[in-house]
Design a protein around this motif. Structure first.
Motif, PDB file in Angstrom:
ATOM      1  N   PRO A   2       0.815  -1.212   0.000  1.00 57.58           N
ATOM      2  CA  PRO A   2       0.000   0.000   0.000  1.00 57.58           C
ATOM      3  C   PRO A   2       0.854   1.269   0.000  1.00 57.58           C
ATOM      4  O   PRO A   2       2.010   1.269   0.415  1.00 57.58           O
ATOM      5  CB  PRO A   2      -0.797  -0.115   1.299  1.00 57.58           C
ATOM      6  N   VAL A   3       0.260   2.336  -0.484  1.00 62.55           N
ATOM      7  CA  VAL A   3       0.875   3.662  -0.439  1.00 62.55           C
ATOM      8  C   VAL A   3       0.981   4.073   1.025  1.00 62.55           C
ATOM      9  O   VAL A   3       0.080   3.813   1.821  1.00 62.55           O
ATOM     10  CB  VAL A   3      -0.010   4.678  -1.200  1.00 62.55           C
ATOM     11  N   THR A   4       2.086   4.705   1.386  1.00 60.88           N
ATOM     12  CA  THR A   4       2.265   5.237   2.736  1.00 60.88           C
ATOM     13  C   THR A   4       2.283   6.754   2.658  1.00 60.88           C
ATOM     14  O   THR A   4       3.024   7.329   1.853  1.00 60.88           O
ATOM     15  CB  THR A   4       3.585   4.742   3.361  1.00 60.88           C
ATOM     16  N   LEU A   5       1.458   7.382   3.473  1.00 59.63           N
ATOM     17  CA  LEU A   5       1.436   8.834   3.576  1.00 59.63           C
ATOM     18  C   LEU A   5       1.855   9.196   4.993  1.00 59.63           C
ATOM     19  O   LEU A   5       1.252   8.727   5.957  1.00 59.63           O
ATOM     20  CB  LEU A   5       0.037   9.386   3.295  1.00 59.63           C
ATOM     21  N   GLY A   6       2.875  10.013   5.104  1.00 56.82           N
ATOM     22  CA  GLY A   6       3.342  10.447   6.412  1.00 56.82           C
ATOM     23  C   GLY A   6       3.084  11.919   6.628  1.00 56.82           C
ATOM     24  O   GLY A   6       3.398  12.748   5.762  1.00 56.82           O
ATOM     25  N   TYR A   7       2.477  12.232   7.780  1.00 63.43           N
ATOM     26  CA  TYR A   7       2.253  13.631   8.150  1.00 63.43           C
ATOM     27  C   TYR A   7       1.912  13.682   9.632  1.00 63.43           C
ATOM     28  O   TYR A   7       1.578  12.690  10.252  1.00 63.43           O
ATOM     29  CB  TYR A   7       1.116  14.247   7.313  1.00 63.43           C
ATOM     30  N   TRP A   8       1.975  14.884  10.179  1.00 65.48           N
ATOM     31  CA  TRP A   8       1.617  15.108  11.575  1.00 65.48           C
ATOM     32  C   TRP A   8       0.171  14.688  11.833  1.00 65.48           C
ATOM     33  O   TRP A   8      -0.631  14.606  10.913  1.00 65.48           O
ATOM     34  CB  TRP A   8       1.783  16.582  11.941  1.00 65.48           C
ATOM     35  N   ALA A   9      -0.173  14.529  13.086  1.00 67.21           N
ATOM     36  CA  ALA A   9      -1.525  14.136  13.502  1.00 67.21           C
ATOM     37  C   ALA A   9      -2.466  15.345  13.511  1.00 67.21           C
ATOM     38  O   ALA A   9      -3.153  15.612  14.483  1.00 67.21           O
ATOM     39  CB  ALA A   9      -1.485  13.474  14.878  1.00 67.21           C
ATOM     40  N   VAL A  10      -2.454  16.085  12.411  1.00 68.67           N
ATOM     41  CA  VAL A  10      -3.354  17.216  12.189  1.00 68.67           C
ATOM     42  C   VAL A  10      -3.753  17.189  10.719  1.00 68.67           C
ATOM     43  O   VAL A  10      -3.131  16.502   9.916  1.00 68.67           O
ATOM     44  CB  VAL A  10      -2.690  18.580  12.519  1.00 68.67           C
ATOM     45  N   ARG A  11      -4.793  17.947  10.360  1.00 71.63           N
ATOM     46  CA  ARG A  11      -5.204  18.005   8.950  1.00 71.63           C
ATOM     47  C   ARG A  11      -4.102  18.669   8.133  1.00 71.63           C
ATOM     48  O   ARG A  11      -3.501  18.041   7.280  1.00 71.63           O
ATOM     49  CB  ARG A  11      -6.522  18.762   8.814  1.00 71.63           C
ATOM     50  N   GLY A  12      -3.900  19.939   8.311  1.00 70.53           N
ATOM     51  CA  GLY A  12      -2.806  20.678   7.695  1.00 70.53           C
ATOM     52  C   GLY A  12      -2.555  20.376   6.234  1.00 70.53           C
ATOM     53  O   GLY A  12      -3.462  20.113   5.452  1.00 70.53           O
ATOM     54  N   PHE A  55      14.230  15.190  -0.496  1.00 71.83           N
ATOM     55  CA  PHE A  55      14.104  16.424   0.274  1.00 71.83           C
ATOM     56  C   PHE A  55      13.245  16.109   1.489  1.00 71.83           C
ATOM     57  O   PHE A  55      12.035  16.352   1.485  1.00 71.83           O
ATOM     58  CB  PHE A  55      13.468  17.533  -0.574  1.00 71.83           C
ATOM     59  N   PRO A  56      13.828  15.535   2.533  1.00 71.39           N
ATOM     60  CA  PRO A  56      13.058  15.077   3.686  1.00 71.39           C
ATOM     61  C   PRO A  56      12.160  16.169   4.260  1.00 71.39           C
ATOM     62  O   PRO A  56      12.638  17.242   4.634  1.00 71.39           O
ATOM     63  CB  PRO A  56      14.129  14.661   4.690  1.00 71.39           C
ATOM     64  N   ASN A  57      10.869  15.890   4.259  1.00 69.04           N
ATOM     65  CA  ASN A  57       9.894  16.858   4.738  1.00 69.04           C
ATOM     66  C   ASN A  57       8.561  16.151   4.909  1.00 69.04           C
ATOM     67  O   ASN A  57       8.390  15.008   4.473  1.00 69.04           O
ATOM     68  CB  ASN A  57       9.760  18.010   3.733  1.00 69.04           C
ATOM     69  N   LEU A  58       7.622  16.847   5.493  1.00 73.91           N
ATOM     70  CA  LEU A  58       6.257  16.353   5.641  1.00 73.91           C
ATOM     71  C   LEU A  58       5.320  17.274   4.872  1.00 73.91           C
ATOM     72  O   LEU A  58       5.545  18.484   4.874  1.00 73.91           O
ATOM     73  CB  LEU A  58       5.860  16.328   7.122  1.00 73.91           C
ATOM     74  N   PRO A  59       4.324  16.737   4.222  1.00 75.28           N
ATOM     75  CA  PRO A  59       3.991  15.327   4.097  1.00 75.28           C
ATOM     76  C   PRO A  59       4.921  14.612   3.117  1.00 75.28           C
ATOM     77  O   PRO A  59       5.575  15.239   2.299  1.00 75.28           O
ATOM     78  CB  PRO A  59       2.556  15.351   3.557  1.00 75.28           C
ATOM     79  N   TYR A  60       4.919  13.282   3.230  1.00 74.42           N
ATOM     80  CA  TYR A  60       5.634  12.455   2.262  1.00 74.42           C
ATOM     81  C   TYR A  60       4.728  11.314   1.834  1.00 74.42           C
ATOM     82  O   TYR A  60       3.808  10.925   2.544  1.00 74.42           O
ATOM     83  CB  TYR A  60       6.954  11.918   2.828  1.00 74.42           C
ATOM     84  N   VAL A  61       5.004  10.801   0.629  1.00 76.21           N
ATOM     85  CA  VAL A  61       4.342   9.602   0.122  1.00 76.21           C
ATOM     86  C   VAL A  61       5.424   8.646  -0.312  1.00 76.21           C
ATOM     87  O   VAL A  61       6.388   9.038  -0.976  1.00 76.21           O
ATOM     88  CB  VAL A  61       3.414   9.914  -1.080  1.00 76.21           C
ATOM     89  N   ILE A  62       5.254   7.391   0.080  1.00 75.65           N
ATOM     90  CA  ILE A  62       6.102   6.322  -0.422  1.00 75.65           C
ATOM     91  C   ILE A  62       5.177   5.336  -1.114  1.00 75.65           C
ATOM     92  O   ILE A  62       4.247   4.816  -0.508  1.00 75.65           O
ATOM     93  CB  ILE A  62       6.913   5.650   0.706  1.00 75.65           C
ATOM     94  N   ASP A  63       5.432   5.138  -2.407  1.00 70.64           N
ATOM     95  CA  ASP A  63       4.617   4.270  -3.240  1.00 70.64           C
ATOM     96  C   ASP A  63       5.568   3.364  -4.011  1.00 70.64           C
ATOM     97  O   ASP A  63       5.978   3.682  -5.132  1.00 70.64           O
ATOM     98  CB  ASP A  63       3.766   5.117  -4.185  1.00 70.64           C
ATOM     99  N   GLY A  64       5.955   2.249  -3.383  1.00 66.02           N
ATOM    100  CA  GLY A  64       6.973   1.389  -3.987  1.00 66.02           C
ATOM    101  C   GLY A  64       8.295   2.133  -4.026  1.00 66.02           C
ATOM    102  O   GLY A  64       8.783   2.619  -3.008  1.00 66.02           O
ATOM    103  N   ASP A  65       8.866   2.275  -5.236  1.00 64.77           N
ATOM    104  CA  ASP A  65      10.130   2.988  -5.401  1.00 64.77           C
ATOM    105  C   ASP A  65       9.964   4.500  -5.485  1.00 64.77           C
ATOM    106  O   ASP A  65      10.951   5.231  -5.481  1.00 64.77           O
ATOM    107  CB  ASP A  65      10.849   2.501  -6.670  1.00 64.77           C
ATOM    108  N   VAL A  66       8.740   4.967  -5.588  1.00 62.33           N
ATOM    109  CA  VAL A  66       8.471   6.408  -5.695  1.00 62.33           C
ATOM    110  C   VAL A  66       8.388   6.999  -4.294  1.00 62.33           C
ATOM    111  O   VAL A  66       7.607   6.539  -3.457  1.00 62.33           O
ATOM    112  CB  VAL A  66       7.158   6.672  -6.462  1.00 62.33           C
ATOM    113  N   LYS A  67       9.210   8.028  -4.059  1.00 58.08           N
ATOM    114  CA  LYS A  67       9.225   8.717  -2.768  1.00 58.08           C
ATOM    115  C   LYS A  67       9.139  10.210  -3.034  1.00 58.08           C
ATOM    116  O   LYS A  67      10.033  10.786  -3.653  1.00 58.08           O
ATOM    117  CB  LYS A  67      10.493   8.374  -1.992  1.00 58.08           C
ATOM    118  N   ILE A  68       8.041  10.813  -2.588  1.00 59.36           N
ATOM    119  CA  ILE A  68       7.749  12.216  -2.884  1.00 59.36           C
ATOM    120  C   ILE A  68       7.514  12.963  -1.575  1.00 59.36           C
ATOM    121  O   ILE A  68       6.855  12.446  -0.681  1.00 59.36           O
ATOM    122  CB  ILE A  68       6.470  12.336  -3.751  1.00 59.36           C
ATOM    123  N   THR A  69       8.031  14.191  -1.501  1.00 62.22           N
ATOM    124  CA  THR A  69       7.718  15.097  -0.401  1.00 62.22           C
ATOM    125  C   THR A  69       7.189  16.402  -0.992  1.00 62.22           C
ATOM    126  O   THR A  69       7.217  16.578  -2.206  1.00 62.22           O
ATOM    127  CB  THR A  69       8.953  15.409   0.466  1.00 62.22           C
TER     128      THR A  69
END
Length: 168
Positions: A2-12, A55-69
């Motif tokens: 599955p796609v992983t989305l990382g962000y703080w525990a707020v909507r933002g 460019f390490p930052n939030l939010p980020y998405v990891i989708d297999g080999d694709v890593k986006i911030t």
């Protein structure tokens, strides 16, 4: 995987991506980072430079080999992947709309996070501009959204989060 989305525990800035993933009924992992000392330490001391993000930052998405911030890049990536991004001919219009919403959001942030002694003045200025801004958004929707190709697009998801729009 599955796609992983990382962000703080707020909507933002992570919320448009969460909304897109929910709307598309995508299987995904919400890698929420709690807004407490443990969560902050987890992000800054462990995860930020350990995920292989350019460019390490939030939010980020990891989708297999694709890593986006970066919030807009994340939302656009997901919008394209799940068919919610307009054709090239309409993409500039969506970009313009997104930036207009960001201007409104930034105006509100200026009031909310500005100096306490300027709050009343800033609030009055923000509120005085809002009716015209909302009128322009309504007119844009009436002229454009249905013409962008889908009843729900990346534009509506960004609007849903930033201003309180509805995707139906």
């Amino acid at each position: 995987m599955p796609v992983t989305l990382g962000y703080w525990a707020v909507r933002g800035l992570g919320e448009p991506a969460r909304l897109l993933l929910r709307y598309t009924e995508t299987e995904w992992e919400d890698a929420v980072i709690e807004l407490n000392q443990e969560g902050i330490d987890s992000w800054f001391k462990e995860k930020k430079y350990g995920l292989g993000l350019d460019f390490p930052n939030l939010p980020y998405v990891i989708d297999g080999d694709v890593k986006i911030t970066q919030s807009l890049a994340v939302t656009r990536y997901l919008g394209r992947k799940y068919g919610l991004f307009p054709s090239d001919a309409d993409a500039a219009k969506v970009d313009m709309f997104e930036q207009y919403l960001m201007d409104i959001r930034n105006g509100l942030s200026k009031v909310a996070y500005g100096p306490k002694e300027k709050f009343d003045e800033g609030k009055a200025e923000f509120v005085s501009k809002l009716p015209q801004q909302l009128k322009e958004i309504k007119q844009w929707y009436q002229r454009r959204v249905r013409g962008i190709g889908r009843a729900c697009s990346i534009a509506t998801e960004i609007h849903r989060n930033r201003v309180g729009g509805c995707c139906n």
